[in-house]
Every structure is written in structure tokens, then in C-alpha cells.
Design a protein around this motif. Structure first.
Motif, mmCIF file in Angstrom:
data_model
loop_
_atom_site.group_PDB
_atom_site.id
_atom_site.type_symbol
_atom_site.label_atom_id
_atom_site.label_comp_id
_atom_site.label_asym_id
_atom_site.label_seq_id
_atom_site.Cartn_x
_atom_site.Cartn_y
_atom_site.Cartn_z
ATOM 1 N N UNK A 132 17.891 -0.841 -3.474
ATOM 2 C CA UNK A 132 16.510 -1.111 -3.876
ATOM 3 C C UNK A 132 15.907 -0.001 -4.730
ATOM 4 N N UNK A 133 15.030 -0.382 -5.629
ATOM 5 C CA UNK A 133 14.297 0.622 -6.409
ATOM 6 C C UNK A 133 13.274 1.300 -5.484
ATOM 7 N N UNK A 134 12.794 2.454 -5.907
ATOM 8 C CA UNK A 134 11.807 3.179 -5.102
ATOM 9 C C UNK A 134 10.531 3.380 -5.911
ATOM 10 N N UNK A 135 9.392 3.203 -5.282
ATOM 11 C CA UNK A 135 8.135 3.474 -5.984
ATOM 12 C C UNK A 135 7.934 4.971 -6.159
ATOM 13 N N UNK A 136 7.228 5.330 -7.223
ATOM 14 C CA UNK A 136 6.913 6.747 -7.444
ATOM 15 C C UNK A 136 5.408 7.000 -7.385
ATOM 16 N N UNK A 137 4.602 5.926 -7.373
ATOM 17 C CA UNK A 137 3.158 6.107 -7.250
ATOM 18 C C UNK A 137 2.650 5.262 -6.095
ATOM 19 N N UNK A 138 1.394 5.415 -5.760
ATOM 20 C CA UNK A 138 0.823 4.677 -4.638
ATOM 21 C C UNK A 138 0.273 3.320 -5.015
ATOM 22 N N UNK A 139 0.180 3.011 -6.313
ATOM 23 C CA UNK A 139 -0.386 1.738 -6.769
ATOM 24 C C UNK A 139 0.759 0.840 -7.228
ATOM 25 N N UNK A 140 1.332 0.072 -6.270
ATOM 26 C CA UNK A 140 2.478 -0.759 -6.627
ATOM 27 C C UNK A 140 2.474 -2.091 -5.891
ATOM 28 N N UNK A 141 3.212 -3.040 -6.486
ATOM 29 C CA UNK A 141 3.494 -4.325 -5.876
ATOM 30 C C UNK A 141 5.007 -4.514 -5.922
ATOM 31 N N UNK A 142 5.496 -5.415 -5.114
ATOM 32 C CA UNK A 142 6.925 -5.683 -5.066
ATOM 33 C C UNK A 142 7.150 -7.165 -5.346
ATOM 34 N N UNK B 247 1.390 0.650 -11.380
ATOM 35 C CA UNK B 247 0.342 0.945 -12.353
ATOM 36 C C UNK B 247 0.303 -0.086 -13.488
ATOM 37 N N UNK B 248 0.397 -1.353 -13.124
ATOM 38 C CA UNK B 248 0.432 -2.424 -14.124
ATOM 39 C C UNK B 248 -0.805 -2.385 -15.013
ATOM 40 N N UNK B 249 -0.566 -2.467 -16.314
ATOM 41 C CA UNK B 249 -1.648 -2.462 -17.290
ATOM 42 C C UNK B 249 -2.077 -1.088 -17.756
ATOM 43 N N UNK B 250 -1.630 -0.060 -17.071
ATOM 44 C CA UNK B 250 -1.983 1.315 -17.449
ATOM 45 C C UNK B 250 -0.908 1.884 -18.372
ATOM 46 N N UNK B 251 -1.214 2.924 -19.128
ATOM 47 C CA UNK B 251 -0.212 3.506 -20.036
ATOM 48 C C UNK B 251 1.062 3.975 -19.319
ATOM 49 N N UNK B 252 0.937 4.370 -18.055
ATOM 50 C CA UNK B 252 2.103 4.843 -17.293
ATOM 51 C C UNK B 252 2.756 3.721 -16.468
ATOM 52 N N UNK B 253 2.517 2.461 -16.874
ATOM 53 C CA UNK B 253 3.127 1.315 -16.186
ATOM 54 C C UNK B 253 4.624 1.535 -16.050
ATOM 55 N N UNK C 285 0.867 -1.169 0.000
ATOM 56 C CA UNK C 285 0.000 0.000 0.000
ATOM 57 C C UNK C 285 0.909 1.227 0.000
ATOM 58 N N UNK C 286 0.374 2.420 -0.184
ATOM 59 C CA UNK C 286 1.234 3.608 -0.328
ATOM 60 C C UNK C 286 2.190 3.846 0.838
ATOM 61 N N UNK D 16 10.018 -3.258 -8.343
ATOM 62 C CA UNK D 16 8.812 -2.488 -8.022
ATOM 63 C C UNK D 16 8.001 -2.417 -9.312
ATOM 64 N N UNK D 17 6.750 -2.837 -9.249
ATOM 65 C CA UNK D 17 5.866 -2.816 -10.421
ATOM 66 C C UNK D 17 4.707 -1.881 -10.114
#
Length: 189
Positions: free
Chosen positions: A175-185, A159-165, A136-137, A156-157
Motif C-alpha cells: 500500500x501507498x503511504x500518506x505524507x500529509x494529514x489531508x488525505x482520502x483513500x 491535498x487535492x486541488x492544491x499546488x502540492x497535490x 483523518x490524520x 492515496x489522494x
């Protein structure tokens, strides 16, 4: 009641989901789920945004409840009734990363105890599993990375399936860092 997975992003409705949604007279879903299902919703269908998840068990028998991703992967499949599967973020993440699902272990931190999820993920990696962690965020990727050997791969994955994936890969040491709140690891990939 039917619980229908609408996929994790646009264009990921299965044929069965399209048929079920298209024949529904009464639909409930989150704003995101309704948006994903909108192309399949017929004119005249009564559509309601879910405001009280506790009240879902009291819906009429002919209701269709939309669940993002797949209802049985941290979705609304617990409601019972007929479940129509959807394309999950796990399926998409593993496909994008070229990983087999055979060694997967699912850990959820979404709305759960993050420290316990980190411990569980580290234990599963220690068993040789590839961990799919639903975040979660507020989830701390650095805390997860600190619990793992430095060479363990982390992706870090978002916005899977969205144009901004976006998929960013690294290691526990970097480690990579998320940039959005909709992510999985995905850990151990």
C-alpha cells in the motif's frame, strides 16, 4: 441560512457559490473554508471563523456558512437551509484517477471508528464497489490494506486541488503511504 460548498482546493468555487458568497453580508466558516472563499468575499462582509460547530444551528437566517468540498459529502449540509453544492474531493479524486462515480461507495473514517470504517470498506470492495474513504490524520492505511485481498488497488489522494497535490497508488499487498494529514483513500480502483 445558506450552506455553501467552497470546493476542496483553491479555484474550485462554482459560479453559484461565487454569486452567493459575493452577495453575503454575514459569513461563517473554518479558517480553511474562508481562505478558499476569500476571492469571492466582498469588502464590508462580516466574516467569522467557526469556533463552536454546535452553535451553527442558531445562526441568523441571512448567514452564509462555508463548507469545504461539498456540504453533502461529510460537510455541513446537515444544518439544513439552502445548500449550494461544491466540488468535492471525491469528484476530484475520481477525475484524477479516471474512474466513473457509478460504482462508488462512500465510507467515512474522519473522526469515526476506524476499525468499523475498515470493515465497511472491505465489505464494499467485496461487493465490487470502488470505495472513497474519507480519512483523518490518525487513519491507518496499513490496517485497511490488511483487511483486503493483496491484489486490490489502493490510491492515496492528498491535498487535492492544491499546488502540492499528491496521488500515490499501490495494492493492498504494497500500500501507498500518506505524507500529509489531508488525505482520502480510493480502494478498488
Amino acid at each position: 441560512m445558506k450552506v455553501v460548498g467552497v470546493g476542496c482546493g483553491p479555484g474550485m468555487l462554482t459560479g453559484e457559490a461565487v454569486r452567493t458568497i459575493g452577495s453575503a453580508a454575514l459569513i461563517y466558516g473554518s479558517a480553511r473554508a474562508i481562505d478558499l472563499a476569500r476571492p469571492a468575499i466582498r469588502d464590508g462582509c462580516e466574516v467569522h471563523e467557526i469556533t463552536d460547530y454546535k452553535a451553527l444551528r442558531a445562526l441568523p437566517a441571512d448567514a452564509v456558512v462555508l463548507s469545504t468540498g461539498d456540504p453533502m459529502l461529510a460537510g455541513l449540509g446537515y444544518l439544513g437551509g439552502e445548500v449550494v453544492p461544491g466540488i468535492s474531493s471525491m469528484q476530484v479524486a475520481f477525475a484524477r484517477l479516471g474512474l466513473s462515480l457509478v460504482k462508488a461507495a462512500v465510507v467515512t473514517a474522519h473522526g469515526k471508528d476506524h476499525a468499523a470504517a475498515v470493515r465497511e470498506a472491505a465489505e464494499e470492495v467485496g461487493r465490487g464497489r470502488i470505495v472513497f474513504l474519507i480519512a483523518d490524520p490518525e487513519f491507518s492505511v496499513p490496517a485497511l490494506a490488511a483487511a483486503l485481498p493483496g491484489e486490490v488497488r489502493i490510491a492515496i489522494c492528498e491535498d487535492l486541488g492544491y499546488p502540492n497535490e499528491r496521488i500515490a497508488a499501490g495494492t493492498a499487498a504494497e500500500p501507498p503511504a500518506p505524507v500529509s494529514g489531508l488525505f482520502v483513500v480510493v480502494v478498488g480502483c
